[in-house]
Scaffold this motif. Structure first.
Motif, short mmCIF file in Angstrom:
data_model
loop_
_atom_site.label_atom_id
_atom_site.label_comp_id
_atom_site.label_asym_id
_atom_site.label_seq_id
_atom_site.Cartn_x
_atom_site.Cartn_y
_atom_site.Cartn_z
N GLY A 19 35.41 -48.02 -53.92
CA GLY A 19 35.59 -46.74 -53.74
C GLY A 19 33.85 -45.51 -53.33
N GLY A 20 33.22 -46.18 -53.73
CA GLY A 20 32.11 -45.41 -53.80
C GLY A 20 30.95 -46.13 -52.97
N TRP A 21 31.65 -47.10 -51.65
CA TRP A 21 30.23 -48.00 -50.78
C TRP A 21 31.69 -48.44 -49.40
N THR A 22 30.88 -48.64 -48.81
CA THR A 22 32.18 -49.67 -47.85
C THR A 22 30.84 -50.18 -46.85
N ASP A 23 32.02 -50.92 -46.26
CA ASP A 23 30.29 -52.10 -45.17
C ASP A 23 31.78 -52.15 -44.09
N ASP A 24 32.43 -51.69 -43.75
CA ASP A 24 33.37 -51.62 -43.68
C ASP A 24 32.80 -51.10 -41.60
N PRO A 25 32.45 -51.49 -40.63
CA PRO A 25 31.70 -51.14 -39.15
C PRO A 25 32.77 -50.38 -38.50
N SER A 26 33.59 -49.88 -38.57
CA SER A 26 34.73 -48.68 -38.36
C SER A 26 34.93 -48.04 -39.21
N ASP A 27 34.78 -48.52 -40.91
CA ASP A 27 34.63 -46.64 -41.25
C ASP A 27 33.26 -46.47 -41.37
N ILE A 28 32.02 -46.79 -41.10
CA ILE A 28 30.52 -46.84 -40.92
C ILE A 28 30.34 -46.16 -39.53
N ALA A 29 31.32 -46.66 -38.82
CA ALA A 29 30.60 -46.06 -36.82
C ALA A 29 30.86 -44.60 -36.67
N PRO A 30 32.18 -43.96 -37.21
CA PRO A 30 31.04 -42.23 -36.14
C PRO A 30 30.41 -41.91 -37.32
N TRP A 31 29.58 -42.12 -38.24
CA TRP A 31 28.45 -41.88 -39.10
C TRP A 31 27.21 -42.66 -38.63
N LEU A 32 27.50 -42.87 -37.36
CA LEU A 32 25.59 -43.88 -36.35
C LEU A 32 26.06 -42.80 -35.48
N THR A 33 25.95 -41.69 -34.95
CA THR A 33 25.80 -40.90 -33.97
C THR A 33 25.64 -39.75 -33.84
N GLU A 34 25.02 -39.41 -33.34
CA GLU A 34 24.78 -37.60 -33.72
C GLU A 34 25.30 -37.26 -32.51
N TRP A 35 26.19 -35.49 -32.45
CA TRP A 35 27.01 -35.15 -32.01
C TRP A 35 26.32 -35.22 -30.17
N ARG A 36 24.94 -34.89 -29.79
CA ARG A 36 24.58 -35.26 -28.74
C ARG A 36 24.46 -36.23 -28.13
N GLY A 37 24.87 -37.11 -28.55
CA GLY A 37 24.74 -38.90 -28.54
C GLY A 37 23.56 -39.51 -28.10
N GLY A 77 23.39 -32.87 -37.70
CA GLY A 77 21.82 -32.38 -36.74
C GLY A 77 21.92 -33.02 -35.62
N LEU A 78 20.73 -32.46 -35.10
CA LEU A 78 20.72 -32.74 -33.73
C LEU A 78 18.63 -33.17 -33.63
N VAL A 79 18.72 -33.66 -34.32
CA VAL A 79 17.39 -34.37 -33.86
C VAL A 79 17.25 -35.72 -34.53
N GLY A 80 18.00 -36.61 -35.00
CA GLY A 80 18.77 -37.59 -35.34
C GLY A 80 18.37 -38.15 -36.90
N GLY A 81 17.28 -36.80 -37.71
CA GLY A 81 16.99 -36.91 -38.68
C GLY A 81 18.28 -37.74 -39.68
N GLN A 82 19.20 -37.44 -39.19
CA GLN A 82 20.49 -38.07 -40.68
C GLN A 82 21.35 -39.68 -39.93
N ILE A 83 20.47 -40.02 -38.93
CA ILE A 83 21.12 -41.44 -38.37
C ILE A 83 20.27 -42.28 -39.25
N PRO A 84 20.80 -43.40 -39.31
CA PRO A 84 19.91 -44.77 -39.73
C PRO A 84 19.86 -45.74 -39.24
N TYR A 85 18.50 -46.61 -39.10
CA TYR A 85 18.54 -47.48 -37.83
C TYR A 85 18.18 -48.91 -39.25
#
Length: 468
Positions: A19-37, A77-85
């Protein structure tokens, strides 16, 4: 950047447990894109600790293994600082506790995953007011708005987020916990360490909780939408409003007619706020400790401004529904622009006295650079912050227009710099503006920032793609 090793990932999973982590791509996907895309990242693992201790365990493992971390709050955020690469994504959304509300101290302590709206509601339930307000307040988290030093619509009266934080708790880059959750207004015992973390965009540690300032609930409140012939008139109206209300103005939001047209075109349940269609609008909100005081002050202001030709039209909200409808026209400015296709977006600030000059100079320069561009300028003119968006001419190819964003933004930002302004007023630098900011920072400023970061995070594992 070297990807996390299998051993490091296993250690992180063990440290946080089920419950403290996930490596499921479907769970992670919504948090990998910022609002403007614009930013679409990737990560091998998303960490979702439920406590400060859980964050500390995770960061300790990352420090031991040299694993880079991107902290994330509500992903607004709108400048990509919260998106991991490639970094591990550390979400603070499960840090949900409102630890205490103490009206006698005009303070409350909340964890980082509490949304801004929930913090406002907790304050209201205790008979107090927490003033930070922005369009994404239902999703934006306290940890996120602290890390970006968010501003919002009430900066004119209450200041930025760094003005509203009394104390902080944070996990430092080596996993130790900084416990600075104080309710004090005065503490002159050395450096104000919490201020290093506010606005640091997660580069110096992970904010896990904060003690926030609260204020009395105003007994009178009034909102008006005003039409004006020019931005210069808006600045003159602001000066008069502050003087005539004795500092009772909480919000003073400027909008251009184009932005209003696009909100009316694309956002449901919106309508023209005035009988006329002026080139500029201002949304004014005033508050007073006396019932009826704000309404009376606002009506006096508008009557005198109209008589002297400073404003061309005005409407005062008569009830909560009308007030909400007026605010919706302001809060949906960004959403109204989105269907028009990509634009060159800017979050800038200049001295209030130079706003009209900046608007005139920037528009003329952009017309020379790219004839036919459309300008939507809106924002918190009461504190000098404008969201200055440049839209493509009708019918022009969107991809070709976006390809000129960098050169067009440099033109705008060079003008901002000449006016002693800032290329980021409230969104931060993130991945979008970090490199560009070096053009406008002195060598000494960059050296000082790097020295602080090196001292606290010598391995540079905290949000390594952001800041200097």
């Amino acid at each position: 950047m070297t990807p996390p090793s299998p051993a490091a990932l296993d250690a992180l999973k063990a440290a946080l447990g089920p419950g403290g982590w996930t490596d499921d791509p479907s769970d992670i996907a919504p948090w990998l894109t910022e609002w403007r895309g614009r930013w679409n990242g990737h990560t091998p693992l998303m960490l979702t600790p439920r406590s400060t201790d859980g964050v500390a365990r995770a960061v300790t493992v990352c420090a031991e293994h040299g694993v880079a971390i991107t902290p994330q709050g509500g992903d607004t955020g709108l400048v990509g600082g919260q998106i991991p690469y490639g970094e591990v994504l550390l979400s603070t959304r499960k840090l949900r506790a409102i630890r205490d509300v103490t009206p006698m101290d005009d303070a409350m302590t909340v964890e980082a995953g509490v949304t801004l709206l929930e913090a406002q509601q907790a304050a209201a339930a205790a008979g107090r007011f927490f003033p930070l307000s922005l369009a994404a307040e239902g999703t934006a988290t306290i940890g996120g708005v602290i890390s970006t030093n968010a501003g919002g619509v009430a900066v004119l009266r209450y200041g930025m987020m760094r003005d509203l934080v009394l104390g902080l708790e944070a996990v430092m880059p080596d996993g130790r916990v900084f416990n600075g959750l104080k309710r004090l207004r005065k503490d002159n015992t050395g450096y104000d360490l919490k201020q290093l973390l506010i606005g640091a965009e997660g580069t110096l540690g992970v904010v896990t909780a904060a003690t926030l300032k609260l204020f009395p609930v105003m007994r009178g409140r009034a909102v008006a939408m005003v039409g004006l012939a020019s931005a210069k008139d808006a600045i003159e109206l602001l000066a008069r409003a502050k003087a005539e209300t004795g500092g009772g103005i909480e919000a003073f939001e400027l909008m251009r007619r184009l932005g209003m047209e696009l909100v009316l075109k694309h956002i449901p349940d919106t309508r023209e706020p005035l009988e006329t269609t002026p080139p500029w609008y201002v949304l004014i909100e005033a508050a007073s400790g006396e019932p009826g005081g704000a309404e009376a002050a606002l009506e006096r202001l508008l009557a005198s401004a109209f008589e002297e030709g400073l404003i061309t039209d005005a409407a005062v909200a008569q009830n909560d529904a009308q007030r909400a409808a007026m605010w919706k026209l302001r809060e949906e400015q960004s959403a109204g622009l989105k269907p028009e296709g990509g634009g060159w977006k800017h979050d800038v600030s200049v001295p209030i006295s130079r706003i009209a000059d900046f608007l005139d100079e920037a528009e003329a320069a952009l017309e020379r650079f790219h004839p036919g561009v459309r300008i939507s300028a809106f924002g918190h003119v009461g504190d000098g912050n404008l969201h200055y968006d440049v839209l493509r001419p009708p019918g022009e190819d969107g991809a070709a227009f976006l390809a000129r964003w960098e050169d067009g933004s440099r033109l705008v930002h060079d003008i901002v710099a000449r006016y002693d302004g800032s290329i980021s007023a409230e969104h931060g630098l993130g991945r979008l503006k970090t490199d560009e900011a070096r053009r406008y920072k002195s060598d000494l400023e960059v050296e000082m920032m790097r020295a602080v970061r090196q001292a606290l995070d010598p391995k540079r594992i905290m949000n390594p793609g952001v800041l200097f």
